[in-house]
Design a protein around this motif. Sequence first.
Motif, PDB file in Angstrom:
ATOM      1  N   ILE A  80     -13.052   8.853   9.016  1.00  0.00           N
ATOM      2  CA  ILE A  80     -14.049   9.923   8.843  1.00  0.00           C
ATOM      3  C   ILE A  80     -13.447  11.054   8.005  1.00  0.00           C
ATOM      4  O   ILE A  80     -14.090  11.608   7.110  1.00  0.00           O
ATOM      5  CB  ILE A  80     -14.528  10.432  10.221  1.00  0.00           C
ATOM      6  CG1 ILE A  80     -15.311   9.325  10.942  1.00  0.00           C
ATOM      7  CG2 ILE A  80     -15.378  11.683  10.079  1.00  0.00           C
ATOM      8  CD1 ILE A  80     -15.585   9.610  12.417  1.00  0.00           C
ATOM      9  N   VAL A  81     -12.204  11.371   8.297  1.00  0.00           N
ATOM     10  CA  VAL A  81     -11.516  12.416   7.526  1.00  0.00           C
ATOM     11  C   VAL A  81     -11.418  12.002   6.055  1.00  0.00           C
ATOM     12  O   VAL A  81     -11.667  12.800   5.147  1.00  0.00           O
ATOM     13  CB  VAL A  81     -10.113  12.672   8.127  1.00  0.00           C
ATOM     14  CG1 VAL A  81      -9.292  13.572   7.220  1.00  0.00           C
ATOM     15  CG2 VAL A  81     -10.237  13.297   9.519  1.00  0.00           C
ATOM     16  N   SER A  82     -11.098  10.733   5.850  1.00  0.00           N
ATOM     17  CA  SER A  82     -10.968  10.243   4.473  1.00  0.00           C
ATOM     18  C   SER A  82     -12.300  10.315   3.729  1.00  0.00           C
ATOM     19  O   SER A  82     -12.357  10.699   2.552  1.00  0.00           O
ATOM     20  CB  SER A  82     -10.443   8.805   4.494  1.00  0.00           C
ATOM     21  OG  SER A  82     -10.474   8.257   3.210  1.00  0.00           O
ATOM     22  N   ALA A  83     -13.374   9.953   4.422  1.00  0.00           N
ATOM     23  CA  ALA A  83     -14.707  10.027   3.787  1.00  0.00           C
ATOM     24  C   ALA A  83     -15.045  11.467   3.423  1.00  0.00           C
ATOM     25  O   ALA A  83     -15.692  11.727   2.401  1.00  0.00           O
ATOM     26  CB  ALA A  83     -15.759   9.440   4.717  1.00  0.00           C
ATOM     27  N   GLY A  84     -14.576  12.400   4.245  1.00  0.00           N
ATOM     28  CA  GLY A  84     -14.794  13.817   3.941  1.00  0.00           C
ATOM     29  C   GLY A  84     -14.168  14.199   2.614  1.00  0.00           C
ATOM     30  O   GLY A  84     -14.704  15.040   1.875  1.00  0.00           O
ATOM     31  N   GLY A  87     -16.535  13.759  -0.140  1.00  0.00           N
ATOM     32  CA  GLY A  87     -17.808  14.466  -0.090  1.00  0.00           C
ATOM     33  C   GLY A  87     -18.785  14.026   0.978  1.00  0.00           C
ATOM     34  O   GLY A  87     -19.914  14.520   1.008  1.00  0.00           O
ATOM     35  N   TYR A  88     -18.376  13.110   1.865  1.00  0.00           N
ATOM     36  CA  TYR A  88     -19.275  12.719   2.955  1.00  0.00           C
ATOM     37  C   TYR A  88     -18.958  13.613   4.155  1.00  0.00           C
ATOM     38  O   TYR A  88     -17.889  13.510   4.753  1.00  0.00           O
ATOM     39  CB  TYR A  88     -19.110  11.229   3.287  1.00  0.00           C
ATOM     40  CG  TYR A  88     -19.645  10.351   2.176  1.00  0.00           C
ATOM     41  CD1 TYR A  88     -20.978   9.944   2.173  1.00  0.00           C
ATOM     42  CD2 TYR A  88     -18.833   9.972   1.103  1.00  0.00           C
ATOM     43  CE1 TYR A  88     -21.489   9.168   1.147  1.00  0.00           C
ATOM     44  CE2 TYR A  88     -19.340   9.203   0.068  1.00  0.00           C
ATOM     45  CZ  TYR A  88     -20.666   8.794   0.097  1.00  0.00           C
ATOM     46  OH  TYR A  88     -21.171   8.040  -0.928  1.00  0.00           O
ATOM     47  N   ALA A  89     -19.904  14.482   4.488  1.00  0.00           N
ATOM     48  CA  ALA A  89     -19.643  15.562   5.452  1.00  0.00           C
ATOM     49  C   ALA A  89     -19.314  15.024   6.835  1.00  0.00           C
ATOM     50  O   ALA A  89     -19.806  13.967   7.243  1.00  0.00           O
ATOM     51  CB  ALA A  89     -20.869  16.469   5.535  1.00  0.00           C
ATOM     52  N   ALA A  90     -18.516  15.797   7.564  1.00  0.00           N
ATOM     53  CA  ALA A  90     -18.156  15.420   8.942  1.00  0.00           C
ATOM     54  C   ALA A  90     -19.386  15.390   9.836  1.00  0.00           C
ATOM     55  O   ALA A  90     -19.400  14.704  10.852  1.00  0.00           O
ATOM     56  CB  ALA A  90     -17.128  16.401   9.488  1.00  0.00           C
ATOM     57  N   SER A  91     -20.409  16.127   9.445  1.00  0.00           N
ATOM     58  CA  SER A  91     -21.632  16.134  10.258  1.00  0.00           C
ATOM     59  C   SER A  91     -22.547  14.965   9.921  1.00  0.00           C
ATOM     60  O   SER A  91     -23.552  14.742  10.593  1.00  0.00           O
ATOM     61  CB  SER A  91     -22.387  17.450  10.049  1.00  0.00           C
ATOM     62  OG  SER A  91     -22.642  17.633   8.666  1.00  0.00           O
TER      63      SER A  91
END
Lengths: 413, 269
Positions: A80-84, A87-91
């Motif tokens: 999830i951190v990597s996707a952030g 540009g893919y938000a944590a929310s």
Amino acid sequence: MTTCQEPTDQRSRLLAHSLCKVMVKDHYLRLIRAVQDGKPLAWCSSMGPTELLRAMGFEVFYPENRAAVIGAARLAEPAIVSAGGIGYAASACSYMTSDIGSARLGVDDFAQRLECPPIPQPDVLVVSSQQCREVIAWFEYYAERYQAPLVNLILPNQLEDIKPNHLDAGVKDYAQIIAQLEPIVGAKLDYSRLARTTGLARDAALLWRRCLLTSKRCPSPWSFSDQLTLMAPIVIMRGTSECVEFYARLLTELEAQSESQQQSSRIALYWEGMPIWGKLREHAEFLASMQTDIVASTYCQSWDFSALEPEDALRSSVAVYAGLFINHRDCWKLQFMEEMLSTYKPHGIVYMNARTCPHNSNTEFAFPHRLFAKTNLPYVVIHSDMNDLRCHNEPLFRTTLEAFIEQLRENQP
Amino acid sequence: MTDPNRPIIAIDLGSVYIKTVLLDDASVPILSAITPSGFDHQATASRELSALLEAAGLKRPEVFLVTTGFARRSIPANLVVSEIGAHSWGCKHCGLLHSAPLTIVDIGGQDTKLIRLDATGRRTGFEINSVCAAGTGAFLDELARRLTISSDDFQALSAQTSQGCNCGSVCTVFAMTRILDLLQQGTPVDQIIVGAYQSVVDRILELGRLEQQVVLSGGVVAVHPRLAKLLAQSTGLPVCIAPDSQLRGAIGAALYAKHQLAQGTNRSS
């Protein structure tokens, strides 16, 4: 002394678990071999037209299933951190960010967990529009990454009732996506084969429904954790004879388990919302220690596709996939919930507010208040997430459920 | 069988304070203590239990021990009850239930709970704040730390004004940022404190509906009684603070244990 919760789940472990594990692994190994031998592979959204894809000769893979496996293995957070980072938000949907982040990191937790080679790249991505916006964004990521075509099945959404015009529109859209898929697979759709895969999916769903209904008995012969684990075949293998055979065996085992159990006084709960994949076993033990069963859930019920009709495969497919709980207006959902509560007779409802899945959390528009006004059934809301355990507070979760179960026990006649 | 007349000791292992009480036969706390939890709840609670036993001239096997609070399962006990159950029992037996529904608001160190009882004292529902600590004691502690003032000063300053500024109530970090901004603009500290209290009240109101009579329980209102007045102003409802509010959870746990012993339903020990 009661320092720790006492393990009080007297149910024997279902043999179906071992069978399921082997079946799922074999399924993926066979899928990989088939693709290596030249069979086309479609990556499909979980509520996509799998029967059609199988009938057309595709192997079918579900990124959502992979995301749930990543969540259950508690491997989601770094992904999830990597996707952030791109540009893919944590929310945003943590299924999506878990999966995209894993792909970005180049770690294949899914393959490692299943002890199989990596899933091959898709020849086509098929996503249906009725689930949520997030799954479309997710598939767009892979369409760009793998330069694969993205086929979007447009189904009507936020329905009160499914009307003939909805079915007509859905069937028209099916015709369009069939036209897009036929060149990829290099053959025309064989409608008799579609009837066969649809019939198999329907038969598996009928058995799945009967398995779920065994929880009406007290105590339930299986836990919520069992249900979530053993739903893997209906998610990834529906439309196959192996799936039908699996649920026939599971039903037999559940009925035998149920007959061998003594009646006992347990608290029965209904779970509305997403599962917390990374806490399944822990929470199963916790609930068992509280003499409590989650006897039914909207989530497991959502794979009851028993309204599929082989003789009218496309039209019934529109009805089933557009008719998902998630795709209805609240008035319909309230009625559905009343029917579920009437069937399973729980003492209370647990609403799960999944922080990154508002579309599948019915806690934000006074839904619990409205259902309470109709049923007077006590409820509690927990705040967590299906994959992102940073949104989960275990002491708060336990206090909430313990207090709720205490309340239900105190108020029993 | 467990002797239903055994002395009952209750320990409320809260996130910030550990509270211990010993009930007499008339359900009155005859000994009690409040001490910071520290980082080792188990050690602190064990020490407090030993001190209470010694003060009462009792030995551990002679008493029935019930625990509640955040770390309720960290020491061996005869009975465990959630803090929601404990505050329910504590508040319904302190003379505040008068043939009308009661809402208990327990503002704790790390979470806030809203508990509803019907006119008979039956618990009908509850809400707990979600993952963020906004609206809890932790928020007020953080503000006191930022302002470098003590809890006593906090209370005294808040009494100097009826006017509060808008600090926000969604998130502790956001509220702190807003407060720093207000300080830089020259907003008086007393107004900021009242604004912070109001943000705690707003979080309570967001948690759910309040029934006719509202009672505040827990340690935070013992230190910040102004919250009761502000909640009454915001709701138009009668709001009071439970007697011995900081001990109310422990007292409630003890009363719950007494009830369970009388019912003969406890399955432990």
